[in-house]
Motif scaffolding. Sequence first.
Motif: not given
Lengths: 589, 577
Positions: A97, A101, A143-144, A147, B219, B223, B229
């Motif tokens: 992540q 990000q 981004n999707e 993730t 960001l 995070m 999750w």
Amino acid sequence: MRYHHFEGQEAGQIYDWQLIKRLSRYLSPYKYYFISALALLFLGSLLGLVGPYLTKVAIDTYIQQQNISGLNFIALLFIGVILLELAVRYGQIQIMQYTGQRVMQDLRAGLFSHLQRMTPKFYDKQSVGGVMSRLIGDIEVLNEMVTSGVVSMLGDLFMLLGIMGVLLWLNYKLALVVFSVLPLIFYAAQVFRKKVRESFRQIRARMAKINAFLQENLGGMTIVQAFCRQQKNLEQFKKINGDYLDSYLKTVFYYALFFPAIEITTALAMALIIWYGGGQVLQGALTFGVLVAFIEYTQRFFRPINDLSEKYNILQSAMAAAERVFNLLDTDPDISSPDKTQELEQFSKTIEFKQVWFAYSGDEHVLADISFSISKGESVALVGLTGAGKTSIISLLARFYEPSRGQIMIDGYDVRQLNLKQWRSKISLVSQEPFLFSGDILSNIRLGREDISPACVEQAAREVNAHQFISQLPKGYYEPIQERGANLSAGQRQLITFARALVFDPQLLILDEATSSVDSQTEALIQDALEKLLRGRTSIVIAHRLSTIQRANKIIVLDKGKIVEQGSHQELLTRQGIYYWLHQLQFKD
Amino acid sequence: MLAYRRRIIIGLVFLLLTNITSLIAPLILKYAIDSLRGSVDPALLLKYAAAILGVTVIQGIFRYYMRWILIGTSRRIEYDFRNNIFAHLQTLSRSYFIKAKTGDIMSRLTNDLNAVRMVLGPGIMHLVSTLILFITAGGLMFYLNWKLALLALIPLPLLSLIIRFLTQRLYNYSEAVQAQLARMSAFAQENLSGIRIIQAFVRERAQVEQFKQQNQEYLKRNMRLAHIWGFFLPLMMFTSGLGLVIVIWLGGRQVISGEISLGDFVAFSSYLALLTFPMMALGWVVNLFQRGAAAMGRINKILDTEPGISDNAQTLSAVEFSSLKPFKGEIEFRHLSFSYNGPDSQVLSGINLQLEAGSSLGIVGPVGAGKSTLVNLIPRIFDPPAGQLFIDGVDIKSIPLDELRKMIGYVPQDGFLFSETIGENITHGLERRDMQKIQEAAAISQLTREVEGFPQGYDTLVGERGVTLSGGQRQRLSLARALAIKPLILILDDSFSNIDVYTEGEIIQRLTPFIKSRTCLIVSHRISTVQWTDHIIVLDEGKIAEAGTHRELIDQAGIYAKLYRRQLMLEKLEQVK
Ligand SMILES: Nc1ncnc2c1ncn2[C@@H]1O[C@H](COP(=O)(O)OP(=O)(O)OP(=O)(O)O)[C@@H](O)[C@H]1O
Ligand SMILES: Nc1ncnc2c1ncn2[C@@H]1O[C@H](COP(=O)(O)OP(=O)(O)OP(=O)(O)O)[C@@H](O)[C@H]1O
Ligand SMILES: [Mg+2]
């Protein structure tokens, strides 16, 4: 509403591997994160395999041998393993992540900086909403991808290769039978990719239209309502929203087909094993055990493929979005500083326009053969009927556009040789359309420059006679301003932009109708203040109210893009040309 | 919505069918393998193979319809929903749009709506199919051995506690992420709209810094959400693993003590392993639902905003209204007061003014005096208090809003143009494009010569907000748009400020016959723009300071006379010099 130009250029010519290469370039600063995430991913999958093994051991060795303490031990071990797996997987997700990000953040910041360098020429043809769509929406799609763990597809790929090896090792003939369906899968994926990519391109482009439409209509809602256009604009919105829906439905359709297609191909492989492999077993060419193992592994083989196809969709969408982002990044700003710039610490001598021609597009020249010069310390006025080209001249001077012919010389250097930012920082421009940002009055006047003290700001506000109304506001200079200054009167907005120009302490002050929405009383006060302020500075003033410009050293009269007269107020009056005539009109009674 | 409910139910039926058929193929496979233990007819093998293929094809068809209906419907709902939000936005008044940020609203209509859509489509689909898997696998497990099944369920209460504890956070953190996305979007929107100013003042670097901060915050929030999750998925796997351990440990003892047969035990534990995957999916669904709920909350903020200005119970019905027609255009302000923010800060106070039908009124006054505010009350851009503003003796608040606005040609101080063609901009208030009306309006506004000089004439596209036109051209286009609807009442708010005196004179000359039968209000800072009107008022600090004709006001020797002399005197001064 039409959103022309840029959206049309979408050729989507960037190939996938190029896209991936570019994306991975953004990944490279974080490669250690990435690698450790992959390692954890791998470890996680391994730990996942330990579970079934422990179950087997528990059953075969301890339960069957009635060894309770062994069972206790195995249970403890098992708990240890799943705890470890929990930690590993959690760590893997977090690192992945974070990496994703960061990459998105860099990409977005990079695009934003790039947008700051694009010229007015670019923005003339762009809808703000459309550009926002790339900066926000398209990057969000990328981004999707991050993730949703498309990156773990890599893990799936590893597994695929591993199982392929095992299958070949078990029985290469049977393995080849299984692999015989692979071309079908590749073919399906290929067809799907083509179709779906095209739709995703459409989707992203149509989303940009929705954004552009919204941006514009939200800004102009007062007009929409005043002219009772709600119904019509709603129809228009439904249309572009419907287009968006249609292209999405297309992907839904393709995907709804694609997934079963993969499943059916998998079943075909199973059927082949049963039929061919079963036949082999019957003939004794294959042992029963191998066949069962084979079937199990084949099931495992196709699970990642199913998984992959699930993520393939997201990947395609992300690729379409990446294309748009990179397309914009690849659009060069058509004006920039040359590699070797001429530094100009001080503007010290003259500004000279030498036979300048200019067209916004094609060869419809809005300025033709413009030549004039301004010496340091002079105050020059540009006069002319509306649409004559006054604003265009100052846009050229500030290098928002480039002349199509001729030269603009600053202290003897072509303006194109100068460092762009350095040159602009010598200029303060009050443009025809006052633009305020949301924030407060103080930040609007000094535009976020903390080195300008509030006292200076107040001084400038006094100069333009804005201090009076500002001090009456409940929070004074800290009064919040809404988007575009919507909670101020037009004149107040103009005064604030005027104060902004003064507080930047320019060497060259350009006033484009800077007092057009101001009453003559206030204007006269500003004039008096300006007289002092402008001493030693150069100024260019555009105004339709001739009272504003009478004190200029030189007045340049433009008509249809050409200079028709220049001289001082008195000279022009005695000449009895256009200026004289405009003057008569204005002061007749 | 009802139609959608039906579609969703049909979709769910297909989902059920898909899941049921998906159990069949493994069963056939099992039989096939079992049959291979003994000797079997190769023809039977072929039949098994064909059956597997056939069942999967059927399953594929079901799956196709399931996806197409469920996901497709979610897209259709998104479409409808977006239309509805937009339609609602169109009813909101200017006060709302002043406070709200364009980029923020845009984000709600796109990013937030998308999060909601995810719940409606993939969310529901995965939730239901996991539930089905749970029920079938769970049922089988209870059927096989209910004691072991109960053991396997031990971690569930613990899990639900943790979920309960985390979901609120998921919701809050998702909301924070969505809010920051909107903030970033609003920042970008303003930056891009004001890019010329930013470049002119060389503030690019500072803007980039600010954007990076916004981005950094985004960001950070993402995070923070990921911490939660990201814990969900492994947690779900952990829980199902824990179930397995308990079964092995306690169940194993029971096998040893002979309470359970070994065969049952083995079969049981293999079913339990089946649950791992749906458990993970469940974690994903929980996350999706929380995010969707947070996004829905943000969209509801728009939908819950009452239109500040709209027809209500006091509005005349269509019948009552048409009995009043035709309107003549007499306007009366009766002790009108107005404030934007509470009664303490009155922008207009005690305005008394009667304007005969067909007459013209000039309004002058210093910056911020309340001129725009005064004229904006007539088309109810802002709402005047009841009983203070009348047209032909009818309180404007009882006139249906659309009817009222159709009577009025409004030229606002900042004439917003759309990125359409020049012709489309002129006919913005008309039912359809009418070349003759375009040309008439353009002729009065003195646009004809320039527009016809453009290569594409009236079909020339203008940039957003009219950026590809000169300032004066924008103003004249905005004027033409108001003239084209041939209004009963014409409002010009400082509409000549960027137009030279010659052109202005030409326009006024053509405007005079046009407004003969219309009531006209003209705001200006130039005396020349208003001196020919029937009646002039001077507004100062929200009050009428002077009123009368041009001549009367000159004779009064007050503010107006001073303004007038100033505009002339400057010139006199110069001539003396
Ligand atoms: N960004 C643009 N793209 C294309 N054409 C433009 C653009 N800006 C201005 N023009 C055209 O160039 C011509 C000159 O415009 P300019 O803004 O220089 O006039 P101006 O003298 O400042 O007029 P005004 O007094 O009305 O502000 C106009 O015909 C206008 O339509
Ligand atoms: N939406 C708003 N919210 C709060 N205050 C406002 C709002 N719009 C205007 N004002 C304030 O109300 C006062 C009157 O504004 P208005 O726009 O009517 O002035 P004006 O006479 O038209 O001025 P100008 O000559 O500058 O156009 C000003 O002090 C202004 O700051
Ligand atoms: Mg105003």
